[in-house]
Scaffold this active site. Sequence first.
Site, PDB file in Angstrom:
ATOM      1  N   ARG A  84     -14.802  -7.476  -0.804  1.00 25.27           N
ATOM      2  CA  ARG A  84     -15.239  -7.322   0.588  1.00 25.27           C
ATOM      3  C   ARG A  84     -16.572  -6.603   0.734  1.00 25.27           C
ATOM      4  NH1 ARG A  84      -9.617  -5.053   2.355  1.00 25.27           N
ATOM      5  NH2 ARG A  84      -8.816  -5.621   0.293  1.00 25.27           N
ATOM      6  N   GLU A 132      -2.785   2.391  -7.368  1.00 24.88           N
ATOM      7  CA  GLU A 132      -1.501   3.037  -7.118  1.00 24.88           C
ATOM      8  C   GLU A 132      -0.527   2.696  -8.252  1.00 24.88           C
ATOM      9  OE1 GLU A 132      -0.033   2.138  -3.277  1.00 24.88           O
ATOM     10  OE2 GLU A 132       1.550   3.653  -3.360  1.00 24.88           O
TER      11      GLU A 132
HETATM   12  O1  LIG Z   1     -10.305   3.471  -2.295  1.00 29.58           O
HETATM   13  P1  LIG Z   1      -9.377   2.624  -3.109  1.00 29.58           P
HETATM   14  O2  LIG Z   1      -7.975   3.154  -3.130  1.00 29.58           O
HETATM   15  O3  LIG Z   1      -9.900   2.371  -4.484  1.00 29.58           O
HETATM   16  O4  LIG Z   1      -9.220   1.219  -2.380  1.00 29.58           O
HETATM   17  C1  LIG Z   1     -10.291   0.558  -1.751  1.00 29.58           C
HETATM   18  C2  LIG Z   1     -10.479  -0.814  -2.308  1.00 29.58           C
HETATM   19  O5  LIG Z   1      -9.305  -1.613  -2.052  1.00 29.58           O
HETATM   20  C3  LIG Z   1      -9.710  -2.844  -1.456  1.00 29.58           C
HETATM   21  O6  LIG Z   1     -10.041  -3.806  -2.419  1.00 29.58           O
HETATM   22  P2  LIG Z   1      -8.944  -4.485  -3.347  1.00 29.58           P
HETATM   23  O7  LIG Z   1      -8.780  -3.683  -4.613  1.00 29.58           O
HETATM   24  O8  LIG Z   1      -7.712  -4.724  -2.540  1.00 29.58           O
HETATM   25  O9  LIG Z   1      -9.634  -5.839  -3.773  1.00 29.58           O
HETATM   26  P3  LIG Z   1     -10.134  -7.120  -2.916  1.00 29.58           P
HETATM   27  O10 LIG Z   1     -11.270  -6.669  -2.011  1.00 29.58           O
HETATM   28  O11 LIG Z   1     -10.592  -8.034  -3.987  1.00 29.58           O
HETATM   29  O12 LIG Z   1      -8.957  -7.622  -2.125  1.00 29.58           O
HETATM   30  C4  LIG Z   1     -10.959  -2.473  -0.681  1.00 29.58           C
HETATM   31  O13 LIG Z   1     -11.750  -3.607  -0.369  1.00 29.58           O
HETATM   32  C5  LIG Z   1     -11.645  -1.508  -1.609  1.00 29.58           C
HETATM   33  O14 LIG Z   1     -12.463  -2.169  -2.560  1.00 29.58           O
HETATM   34  N1  LIG Z   2      -5.039  -0.208   4.280  1.00 27.11           N
HETATM   35  C1  LIG Z   2      -5.861  -1.045   3.636  1.00 27.11           C
HETATM   36  N2  LIG Z   2      -6.380  -2.105   4.299  1.00 27.11           N
HETATM   37  C2  LIG Z   2      -7.217  -2.964   3.667  1.00 27.11           C
HETATM   38  N3  LIG Z   2      -7.603  -2.840   2.385  1.00 27.11           N
HETATM   39  C3  LIG Z   2      -7.106  -1.781   1.690  1.00 27.11           C
HETATM   40  N4  LIG Z   2      -7.318  -1.368   0.417  1.00 27.11           N
HETATM   41  C4  LIG Z   2      -6.575  -0.258   0.208  1.00 27.11           C
HETATM   42  N5  LIG Z   2      -5.911   0.091   1.320  1.00 27.11           N
HETATM   43  C5  LIG Z   2      -6.220  -0.851   2.270  1.00 27.11           C
END
Ligand SMILES: O=P(O)(O)OC[C@H]1O[C@H](OP(=O)(O)OP(=O)(O)O)[C@H](O)[C@@H]1O
Ligand SMILES: Nc1ncnc2[nH]cnc12
Length: 217
Positions: A98, A135
């Site tokens: 994202r 997590e």
């Molecule tokens: O602060 P944190 O606990 O590390 O979490 C934040 C991350 O989690 C989500 O990505 P995700 O790992 O879900 O990957 P994605 O964007 O590919 O779905 C979000 O877009 C951040 O990159």
């Molecule tokens: N609450 C949340 N919503 C979207 N992306 C996430 N990545 C970790 N926590 C999230």
Amino acid sequence: MFAAENGLKSDPRLQGISEAIRVVPHFPKQGLNSSLVFFFGVWLFNYFCCCGCCLTGIMFQDITTLLLDHKAFKDTVDIFVDRYRGMNISVVAGVEARGFVFGPAIALAIGAKFVPLRKPRKLPGEVISEAYELEYGTDCLEIHVGAVQSGERAIVIDDLVATGGTLSAAIRLLERVGAEVIECACVIGVREVKGQCRLNGKPLYILVEPRQIDNCC
Ligand SMILES: O=P(O)(O)OC[C@H]1O[C@H](OP(=O)(O)OP(=O)(O)O)[C@H](O)[C@@H]1O
Ligand SMILES: Nc1ncnc2[nH]cnc12
């Protein structure tokens, strides 16, 4: 509140940005044991006529609805561009997936290059990797060798910071290739962000806090 700390409290654009983000309870999974959720859900329904979403803890912040709202999307990019223009930033590093949505627009507007930080086995060239904790389990970010030169000034962009583990790995990657990380920036920051102390001392710029619920009941 993050917005206040960032001096943006009175910026009228923030409310529109926050409201354009859809909140999806229970996605991608139940936050608690499903039987517990059921038990408390029934209890809540009986006593407060509530579905129990607030119990699960997982409130997915869906930025795809922000992208559908031209004004809110533009306001989001504009706020970052206003902050980083003129700061001699030459690298905007976006975290997969994202961070790829916001990073390129910011990079183009401030005259910087966009550097994707990707999940494992996605980049075809030589990479360096940095693991980080989730997590449950671990994940990894990678950067192409040669994408960033030593001494370049970089910012890291993502949509959301929760624990800060992802951003910390991004900082470590950039520092390993000799970049100076000026700041990390996210649209959404979880209030209880343990990540604040896991960002290697780098400033964290956040626009809005997560909303808790759209249609709980
Ligand atoms: O602060 P944190 O606990 O590390 O979490 C934040 C991350 O989690 C989500 O990505 P995700 O790992 O879900 O990957 P994605 O964007 O590919 O779905 C979000 O877009 C951040 O990159
Ligand atoms: N609450 C949340 N919503 C979207 N992306 C996430 N990545 C970790 N926590 C999230």
